[in-house]
Design a protein around this motif. Structure first.
Motif, PDB file in Angstrom:
ATOM      1  N   ILE A 128      -4.754  -7.906 -21.678  1.00 42.34           N
ATOM      2  CA  ILE A 128      -5.871  -6.954 -21.616  1.00 42.34           C
ATOM      3  C   ILE A 128      -7.090  -7.603 -20.976  1.00 42.34           C
ATOM      4  O   ILE A 128      -7.782  -6.994 -20.152  1.00 42.34           O
ATOM      5  CB  ILE A 128      -6.175  -6.406 -23.032  1.00 42.34           C
ATOM      6  CG1 ILE A 128      -4.998  -5.524 -23.493  1.00 42.34           C
ATOM      7  CG2 ILE A 128      -7.489  -5.622 -23.043  1.00 42.34           C
ATOM      8  CD1 ILE A 128      -5.037  -5.143 -24.959  1.00 42.34           C
ATOM      9  N   ALA A 129      -7.337  -8.867 -21.313  1.00 37.13           N
ATOM     10  CA  ALA A 129      -8.462  -9.577 -20.685  1.00 37.13           C
ATOM     11  C   ALA A 129      -8.247  -9.663 -19.171  1.00 37.13           C
ATOM     12  O   ALA A 129      -9.179  -9.448 -18.383  1.00 37.13           O
ATOM     13  CB  ALA A 129      -8.600 -10.972 -21.297  1.00 37.13           C
ATOM     14  N   ALA A 130      -7.002  -9.950 -18.785  1.00 40.55           N
ATOM     15  CA  ALA A 130      -6.691 -10.036 -17.355  1.00 40.55           C
ATOM     16  C   ALA A 130      -6.885  -8.677 -16.683  1.00 40.55           C
ATOM     17  O   ALA A 130      -7.414  -8.582 -15.573  1.00 40.55           O
ATOM     18  CB  ALA A 130      -5.249 -10.525 -17.169  1.00 40.55           C
ATOM     19  N   ALA A 131      -6.475  -7.626 -17.374  1.00 37.58           N
ATOM     20  CA  ALA A 131      -6.597  -6.278 -16.803  1.00 37.58           C
ATOM     21  C   ALA A 131      -8.063  -5.865 -16.673  1.00 37.58           C
ATOM     22  O   ALA A 131      -8.460  -5.271 -15.669  1.00 37.58           O
ATOM     23  CB  ALA A 131      -5.830  -5.275 -17.676  1.00 37.58           C
ATOM     24  N   ARG A 132      -8.854  -6.225 -17.686  1.00 38.93           N
ATOM     25  CA  ARG A 132     -10.287  -5.902 -17.591  1.00 38.93           C
ATOM     26  C   ARG A 132     -10.913  -6.621 -16.398  1.00 38.93           C
ATOM     27  O   ARG A 132     -11.736  -6.063 -15.665  1.00 38.93           O
ATOM     28  CB  ARG A 132     -11.018  -6.289 -18.880  1.00 38.93           C
ATOM     29  CG  ARG A 132     -10.672  -5.376 -20.065  1.00 38.93           C
ATOM     30  CD  ARG A 132     -11.614  -5.592 -21.257  1.00 38.93           C
ATOM     31  NE  ARG A 132     -11.191  -4.775 -22.386  1.00 38.93           N
ATOM     32  CZ  ARG A 132     -11.458  -3.470 -22.522  1.00 38.93           C
ATOM     33  NH1 ARG A 132     -12.170  -2.828 -21.603  1.00 38.93           N
ATOM     34  NH2 ARG A 132     -11.003  -2.799 -23.560  1.00 38.93           N
ATOM     35  N   ALA A 133     -10.536  -7.886 -16.234  1.00 40.84           N
ATOM     36  CA  ALA A 133     -11.092  -8.665 -15.125  1.00 40.84           C
ATOM     37  C   ALA A 133     -10.670  -8.068 -13.788  1.00 40.84           C
ATOM     38  O   ALA A 133     -11.480  -7.981 -12.852  1.00 40.84           O
ATOM     39  CB  ALA A 133     -10.632 -10.117 -15.223  1.00 40.84           C
ATOM     40  N   ALA A 134      -9.445  -7.624 -13.681  1.00 45.02           N
ATOM     41  CA  ALA A 134      -8.936  -7.157 -12.388  1.00 45.02           C
ATOM     42  C   ALA A 134      -9.321  -5.703 -12.095  1.00 45.02           C
ATOM     43  O   ALA A 134      -9.518  -5.332 -10.934  1.00 45.02           O
ATOM     44  CB  ALA A 134      -7.415  -7.310 -12.344  1.00 45.02           C
ATOM     45  N   LEU A 135      -9.406  -4.888 -13.146  1.00 44.63           N
ATOM     46  CA  LEU A 135      -9.576  -3.446 -12.918  1.00 44.63           C
ATOM     47  C   LEU A 135     -10.992  -2.945 -13.184  1.00 44.63           C
ATOM     48  O   LEU A 135     -11.354  -1.848 -12.738  1.00 44.63           O
ATOM     49  CB  LEU A 135      -8.578  -2.653 -13.776  1.00 44.63           C
ATOM     50  CG  LEU A 135      -7.103  -2.963 -13.526  1.00 44.63           C
ATOM     51  CD1 LEU A 135      -6.217  -2.162 -14.489  1.00 44.63           C
ATOM     52  CD2 LEU A 135      -6.710  -2.645 -12.073  1.00 44.63           C
ATOM     53  N   ILE A 156      -2.939  -4.966  -6.832  1.00 44.41           N
ATOM     54  CA  ILE A 156      -2.744  -3.518  -6.982  1.00 44.41           C
ATOM     55  C   ILE A 156      -4.071  -2.760  -6.843  1.00 44.41           C
ATOM     56  O   ILE A 156      -4.131  -1.674  -6.252  1.00 44.41           O
ATOM     57  CB  ILE A 156      -2.099  -3.220  -8.356  1.00 44.41           C
ATOM     58  CG1 ILE A 156      -0.661  -3.774  -8.401  1.00 44.41           C
ATOM     59  CG2 ILE A 156      -2.114  -1.722  -8.669  1.00 44.41           C
ATOM     60  CD1 ILE A 156      -0.051  -3.824  -9.805  1.00 44.41           C
ATOM     61  N   ALA A 157      -5.134  -3.370  -7.388  1.00 38.98           N
ATOM     62  CA  ALA A 157      -6.424  -2.680  -7.528  1.00 38.98           C
ATOM     63  C   ALA A 157      -6.900  -1.961  -6.255  1.00 38.98           C
ATOM     64  O   ALA A 157      -7.309  -0.789  -6.327  1.00 38.98           O
ATOM     65  CB  ALA A 157      -7.478  -3.649  -8.051  1.00 38.98           C
ATOM     66  N   PRO A 158      -6.840  -2.604  -5.077  1.00 42.49           N
ATOM     67  CA  PRO A 158      -7.369  -1.927  -3.874  1.00 42.49           C
ATOM     68  C   PRO A 158      -6.626  -0.633  -3.525  1.00 42.49           C
ATOM     69  O   PRO A 158      -7.148   0.216  -2.825  1.00 42.49           O
ATOM     70  CB  PRO A 158      -7.165  -2.969  -2.759  1.00 42.49           C
ATOM     71  CG  PRO A 158      -6.957  -4.272  -3.451  1.00 42.49           C
ATOM     72  CD  PRO A 158      -6.366  -3.965  -4.785  1.00 42.49           C
ATOM     73  N   ALA A 179       0.845  -1.208   0.000  1.00 45.39           N
ATOM     74  CA  ALA A 179       0.000   0.000   0.000  1.00 45.39           C
ATOM     75  C   ALA A 179       0.876   1.252   0.000  1.00 45.39           C
ATOM     76  O   ALA A 179       0.625   2.202  -0.746  1.00 45.39           O
ATOM     77  CB  ALA A 179      -0.930  -0.014   1.208  1.00 45.39           C
ATOM     78  N   ALA A 180       1.915   1.241   0.812  1.00 47.43           N
ATOM     79  CA  ALA A 180       2.813   2.397   0.884  1.00 47.43           C
ATOM     80  C   ALA A 180       3.538   2.604  -0.433  1.00 47.43           C
ATOM     81  O   ALA A 180       3.712   3.741  -0.888  1.00 47.43           O
ATOM     82  CB  ALA A 180       3.827   2.198   2.017  1.00 47.43           C
ATOM     83  N   ALA A 181       3.936   1.507  -1.051  1.00 45.19           N
ATOM     84  CA  ALA A 181       4.654   1.611  -2.326  1.00 45.19           C
ATOM     85  C   ALA A 181       3.773   2.273  -3.377  1.00 45.19           C
ATOM     86  O   ALA A 181       4.224   3.108  -4.166  1.00 45.19           O
ATOM     87  CB  ALA A 181       5.103   0.229  -2.793  1.00 45.19           C
TER      88      ALA A 181
END
Lengths: 315, 315
Positions: B116-123, B95-97, B70-72
């Protein structure tokens, strides 16, 4: 026969391979004291003229001059055929009428079974005078201008002796190549053709095929624009001579098709693993390949069969 | 946002790629006057510890320490994911939270559609903060010790902007890479995946396959012993990481299978020509390939997309 492997050498095809033999024998001192005479024979006057000008050969003849050809072969100890393999039989048929009993013939062809068949057809009962050979050396450039005295230093020359060859005949050809710094290996013609189908002819076909396949896709330009180091290495051999590789593929057809079929099976297995998402199967193949490739590199790569310290000078 | 592309950069995976970005930005003077802070995040304490020791990063965090993570990420302008593509989604979920509205994320993965599919799912709705990228650079060695400040000089970095990315976001990522000396190209993710399936992923599979095929033949040792320069170049990429290439093959499965199938058709055509003794057909393919390979080399090979300013735009 003197201790030195020849007093008169006749080279058919004074290009990179034949020219480097001539320069190697001379400039590496093989001919010191009892310098052998080197005659170059070419199809065209201008190619042998250039070899003469450069001092690579002492005298020249062209194939269209029968009297000059007879004179060139008169008293020859060794004849090297360093022309495209498809020309071997025709050249041997030209040589045969002038072939003297003490003369040995060898060649530099990339394939051996077909060359031997051509030699048997052209030489008949005198086949024992033909010692099949293959120097494993090349450069990106070709022609006599590219010939180097140290082209063969530390390189393998494979001889594929025939049952009709005497041990002395094989040794005389081996001694000639050794005098250029080469290392001699021996195997049967069938083995030779399998080995080079696998590690040389097939990779050339695969490399040509990749470039060809890209050219037929709509985004070929974009692909070439972003191709990087892996593509560069993989396709370096796709810049090789189309005529030479056409001839090699046809001359070594049987062995090449066997290797290509085995390769196609491996590709089909990898395709199935990719399609099935079978990462473990892919990793097994990739890891085994990497280990073998690294071991090959560590053992000296192309220099494996050398082992001699002077091999370090080869480039 | 300052003129300089970041004041705080967080790199997940400080190896060759991430480490070279950090070193390139610093040592090429990009951070002069307003030096940005670089935080490295790794799975293992010892890998980021080495990056710290070498001065490649200013501070480090590991994935198992949520507070440090979180600090990073607090106040980060840019986050680079330079980890194996298979880890992208898991990393983005971590990273998302902590993702702040002004933070941009980019990546260095060799495949783009799956990332991109992974990023859409995560973000989810925040996908506009993710600008997909792929620096076309590598070395035989890996790890932070292999990181070089000039690894990206003159190399292509491909960005595959999403419809959700603002032009400013794309430009900010482009500016970061340009500061290392890289040249920016843009294409769609589908184009990217076809291009690299063709000029990178397929050649790797073909090269691994050749070594694998040889290993399964009875005369494998003899073949390796006489393998020379053509084999060396063709199989150089068979010494690549099995894990990485397993992941790339699976991540880019669709495009890779399409290229592999087209390639297999070319091979079948060449096989038929060899079998039929059709020298003209072989020569046509070989000559066309050679001409294209030579043209590519003459245009600068891998550096093609550098030479012209318009290469900076969409290609």
């Amino acid at each position: 026969m003197s201790a030195f492997p020849f007093s008169k050498l006749v080279i058919f095809g004074v290009g990179l391979i034949g020219g480097s033999l001539a320069r190697g024998l001379r400039e590496r001192g093989a001919a010191q004291g009892q310098r052998g005479q080197v005659i170059g024979v070419g199809r065209r006057a201008h190619s042998v003229a250039r070899a003469l000008e450069l001092g690579v050969i002492d005298a020249a003849a062209t194939l269209d001059d029968e009297a000059a050809l007879a004179a060139a072969l008169d008293g020859a100890d060794i004849v090297l055929i360093a022309a495209p393999v498809a020309q071997t039989q025709a050249l041997l048929e030209r040589i045969a009428p002038h072939l003297q009993p003490h003369t040995l013939i060898t060649d530099a062809g990339s394939t051996k079974s077909d060359v031997i068949a051509a030699a048997r057809a052209a030489l008949g009962e005198r086949i024992g005078q033909f010692v099949p050979g293959h120097p494993i050396a090349g450069r990106e450039s070709s022609g006599v201008e590219a010939a180097l005295p140290d082209l063969y230093v530390g390189r393998n020359v494979v001889l594929c002796p025939l049952p009709e060859n005497t041990p002395e005949a094989v040794e005389r050809i081996a001694a000639m190549w050794r005098a250029t710094g080469a290392v001699i290996g021996q195997m049967s013609a069938a083995q030779h053709d399998r080995v080079f189908a696998s590690v040389s002819h097939l990779p050339h076909v695969l490399s040509f095929a990749l470039v060809d396949q890209i050219l037929d896709t709509p985004d070929a330009e974009l692909k070439f624009s972003f191709a990087a180091g892996g593509f560069r290495d993989f396709t370096r051999i796709a810049a090789s001579s189309p005529e030479m590789w056409r001839d090699v593929c046809l001359a070594n057809r049987t062995a090449l098709l066997a290797e290509l079929d085995a390769y196609t099976e491996v590709l089909a297995k990898l395709r199935a693993a990719i399609d099935a998402g079978d990462g473990a199967a892919l990793e097994t193949v990739f890891a085994r390949s990497r280990a073998a490739r690294e071991a090959w590199q560590e053992r000296g790569g192309k220099k494996l069969a050398q082992a001699t310290p002077e091999a370090d000078g080869a480039k």
